[in-house]
Design a protein around this motif. Structure first.
Motif, PDB file in Angstrom:
ATOM      1  N   THR A 228      11.678 100.658 -27.926  1.00  0.00           N
ATOM      2  CA  THR A 228      12.141 100.006 -26.696  1.00  0.00           C
ATOM      3  C   THR A 228      11.542  98.605 -26.615  1.00  0.00           C
ATOM      4  O   THR A 228      10.480  98.327 -27.177  1.00  0.00           O
ATOM      5  CB  THR A 228      11.745 100.801 -25.429  1.00  0.00           C
ATOM      6  OG1 THR A 228      10.322 100.878 -25.367  1.00  0.00           O
ATOM      7  CG2 THR A 228      12.338 102.203 -25.451  1.00  0.00           C
TER       8      THR A 228
ATOM      9  N   GLU B 263      24.379  92.045 -24.066  1.00  0.00           N
ATOM     10  CA  GLU B 263      24.833  93.099 -23.152  1.00  0.00           C
ATOM     11  C   GLU B 263      26.310  93.416 -23.378  1.00  0.00           C
ATOM     12  O   GLU B 263      26.713  94.576 -23.354  1.00  0.00           O
ATOM     13  CB  GLU B 263      24.570  92.707 -21.697  1.00  0.00           C
ATOM     14  CG  GLU B 263      23.102  92.915 -21.319  1.00  0.00           C
ATOM     15  CD  GLU B 263      22.792  92.565 -19.870  1.00  0.00           C
ATOM     16  OE1 GLU B 263      23.518  91.726 -19.297  1.00  0.00           O
ATOM     17  OE2 GLU B 263      21.816  93.125 -19.322  1.00  0.00           O
TER      18      GLU B 263
ATOM     19  N   PRO C  87      20.184  99.842 -21.379  1.00  0.00           N
ATOM     20  CA  PRO C  87      18.947  99.840 -20.602  1.00  0.00           C
ATOM     21  C   PRO C  87      18.335 101.241 -20.534  1.00  0.00           C
ATOM     22  O   PRO C  87      19.057 102.236 -20.546  1.00  0.00           O
ATOM     23  CB  PRO C  87      19.399  99.375 -19.218  1.00  0.00           C
ATOM     24  CG  PRO C  87      20.861  99.663 -19.165  1.00  0.00           C
ATOM     25  CD  PRO C  87      21.371  99.577 -20.572  1.00  0.00           C
TER      26      PRO C  87
ATOM     27  N   ARG D 135      13.015  95.050 -17.483  1.00  0.00           N
ATOM     28  CA  ARG D 135      13.692  96.262 -17.952  1.00  0.00           C
ATOM     29  C   ARG D 135      13.490  96.453 -19.449  1.00  0.00           C
ATOM     30  O   ARG D 135      13.617  95.507 -20.232  1.00  0.00           O
ATOM     31  CB  ARG D 135      15.190  96.121 -17.638  1.00  0.00           C
ATOM     32  CG  ARG D 135      16.093  97.221 -18.143  1.00  0.00           C
ATOM     33  CD  ARG D 135      15.938  98.504 -17.365  1.00  0.00           C
ATOM     34  NE  ARG D 135      16.151  98.307 -15.931  1.00  0.00           N
ATOM     35  CZ  ARG D 135      15.819  99.192 -15.001  1.00  0.00           C
ATOM     36  NH1 ARG D 135      15.253 100.344 -15.335  1.00  0.00           N
ATOM     37  NH2 ARG D 135      16.041  98.931 -13.735  1.00  0.00           N
TER      38      ARG D 135
ATOM     39  N   TYR E 186      14.899  98.061 -22.908  1.00  0.00           N
ATOM     40  CA  TYR E 186      16.170  98.456 -23.519  1.00  0.00           C
ATOM     41  C   TYR E 186      15.887  99.214 -24.806  1.00  0.00           C
ATOM     42  O   TYR E 186      14.778  99.158 -25.351  1.00  0.00           O
ATOM     43  CB  TYR E 186      17.025  97.215 -23.845  1.00  0.00           C
ATOM     44  CG  TYR E 186      17.642  96.573 -22.631  1.00  0.00           C
ATOM     45  CD1 TYR E 186      16.853  95.888 -21.698  1.00  0.00           C
ATOM     46  CD2 TYR E 186      19.012  96.647 -22.400  1.00  0.00           C
ATOM     47  CE1 TYR E 186      17.426  95.297 -20.580  1.00  0.00           C
ATOM     48  CE2 TYR E 186      19.589  96.049 -21.287  1.00  0.00           C
ATOM     49  CZ  TYR E 186      18.784  95.387 -20.377  1.00  0.00           C
ATOM     50  OH  TYR E 186      19.355  94.807 -19.274  1.00  0.00           O
TER      51      TYR E 186
END
Lengths: 238, 238
Positions: free
Chosen positions: B161, B189, B196, B210, B212
């Motif tokens: 991540t 994106e 996410p 955040r 991902y």
């Protein structure tokens, strides 16, 4: 790198893919030529064209030579696929096989006529082959299907210019599924991968259709600093 | 494939890439460890870690062993890059080198400490190396830059991540150019490549961001029927 690696020999083999109609339903599928082995190990089994690497021969030249000797095929260029070297892939000997591959147009493929020891097979239904050649064919097919998405590889089957219908037929043959013509046209045009030429394809049973070519402003990811390896055709096969 | 190829030996070498800050301006760039040769040919020159293939050793296992012996590095997995086999690549002998490569996180890379005979180099400015190793490094860099566009390769530098800023920094380091943060976010994106997670990255000098991960519903093109070759770590280096 200086010590001689004892007991390891090097072979070079080649996977040649061409599109041909299926004898069952006439649909185009991916085919490859195989050569029957006439000595042990695996005497009588089908195998990829290839042979031992000569000490004074570059890898791609070796691939081109053994391919021409067995099948008469002389593809414009051969690309390296992968080196297969598991210790158990050849009984009683240690052989590392460097595998090359090429895609050829149907007219180029026609020189490889079938004999008792050379035959074309549908790549998705080959018999049990010598060595680990089933795995090699499976891997080459996977690379072909994968590479179709992001490179100019389809033009190897088609030549420099082609109609969008011809390009779709190549995609259908390689991916083994029907593609909606309108969707395909929209996707391929919006990708910027191909550009229209000034020319139409005429004749045949269809109405004239625009000829396209790959957009050479976009670099083909299959090249790179190694350049295009273009083995000179062996003398006795050109 | 049965006849022993006379006078051809096989070596296996490895290109290990990690991201490290440039000593000049602190910007992240691509680095690789090289090993100084202590015998002819090319005595004293820097070269890729590697050595002769043992007859009872698989290719990836050989790459992992010689890498660990010289640098202590034990990457999670090594991928085959290319086989280099030109007849003139090693003076007085015929050696085919099968080259593996791996990307490692900075913390993994730190085990390869510099000594008199092991040093990290900025991959874009290596000195004149032994054999054809400059060409090999150039090709590996080209593959890295190319592959960044269509695979999950960046996660090898990042772990499972990552924030979109961290991912952009990897792209900037590999491509060696600044990328606009808003454009990068929009492109990555909309590509569907990353998704996410439920988690935020906190701490440090930035506000929480955040995390991902790569979208594993999309198959990673770097795998395929060969699977992931996971060489077992040599005993004396694990």
């Amino acid at each position: 790198m200086t010590a001689q690696a004892a007991g390891v020999s090097v072979a070079v083999s080649t996977v040649i893919f061409a599109l041909r109609p299926s004898p069952h339903d006439g649909r185009m599928t991916v085919w490859l030529p195989l050569v029957r082995r006439i000595r042990e190990p695996f005497d009588g089994r089908w195998a990829l064209p290839g042979g031992p690497l000569e000490a004074d021969e570059d890898l791609a030249a070796s691939a081109a030579r053994t391919l021409a000797e067995t099948t008469l095929l002389t593809p414009q260029y051969l690309e390296q696929l992968y080196a297969f070297g598991n210790t158990d892939r050849s009984p009683g000997e240690r052989v590392v096989s460097i595998v090359y591959w090429a895609l050829v147009r149907s007219d180029e493929a026609d020189v490889a006529v079938e004999t008792e020891n050379v035959r074309w097979f549908d790549a998705d239904s080959v018999p049990e082959l010598a060595f680990d050649h089933n795995l090699i064919v499976e891997y080459a097919l996977w690379r072909l299907r994968n590479k179709l998405e992001y490179s100019h590889i389809a033009s190897a089957f088609l030549g420099d210019t082609f109609t969008l219908s011809e390009l779709r037929e190549v995609h259908e043959a390689v991916l083994q599924k029907p593609l909606d013509p309108a969707n395909f046209r929209r996707q391929i045009e919006s990708s910027g991968q191909v550009v229209p030429t000034e020319h139409l394809k005429t004749g045949g049973r269809h109405r004239p259709a625009r000829l396209y070519r790959y957009n050479t402003a976009e670099p083909d990811p299959s090249n790179g600093p190694l350049g295009t390896r273009q083995p000179s055709a062996p003398k006795d096969a050109s």
